[in-house]
Design a protein around this motif. Sequence first.
Motif, short mmCIF file in Angstrom:
data_model
loop_
_atom_site.label_atom_id
_atom_site.label_comp_id
_atom_site.label_asym_id
_atom_site.label_seq_id
_atom_site.Cartn_x
_atom_site.Cartn_y
_atom_site.Cartn_z
N ALA A 135 -36.01 -14.99 50.72
CA ALA A 135 -36.34 -13.57 50.56
C ALA A 135 -35.26 -12.74 51.25
O ALA A 135 -34.43 -13.25 52.00
N SER A 169 -34.98 -13.14 54.93
CA SER A 169 -34.37 -14.43 55.28
C SER A 169 -32.86 -14.36 55.13
O SER A 169 -32.12 -14.85 55.98
N GLN A 201 -41.56 -17.00 55.64
CA GLN A 201 -41.59 -16.96 54.19
C GLN A 201 -42.38 -18.15 53.65
O GLN A 201 -43.19 -18.01 52.73
#
Length: 63
Positions: free
Chosen positions: A23, A26, A50
């Motif tokens: 994501a 991240s 996540q």
Amino acid sequence: MDLATQVEELRARGSKVETALPASDSMEAFGVNMMDLAMRPPAARAGYNQGMALGERLTGFWR
């Protein structure tokens, strides 16, 4: 072979496929230099968070 092609081939053969990619938070945690060891802890935390968020959604997929 790129990911989209691999997914298409698997689905065409009857497999159920779900992909999980980093994501945005991240990716931000990796920083600009993915080899920077100082970024490992925040990147690991972001990946863990996540994964925990995806876990609930994927539970039904795995059953």
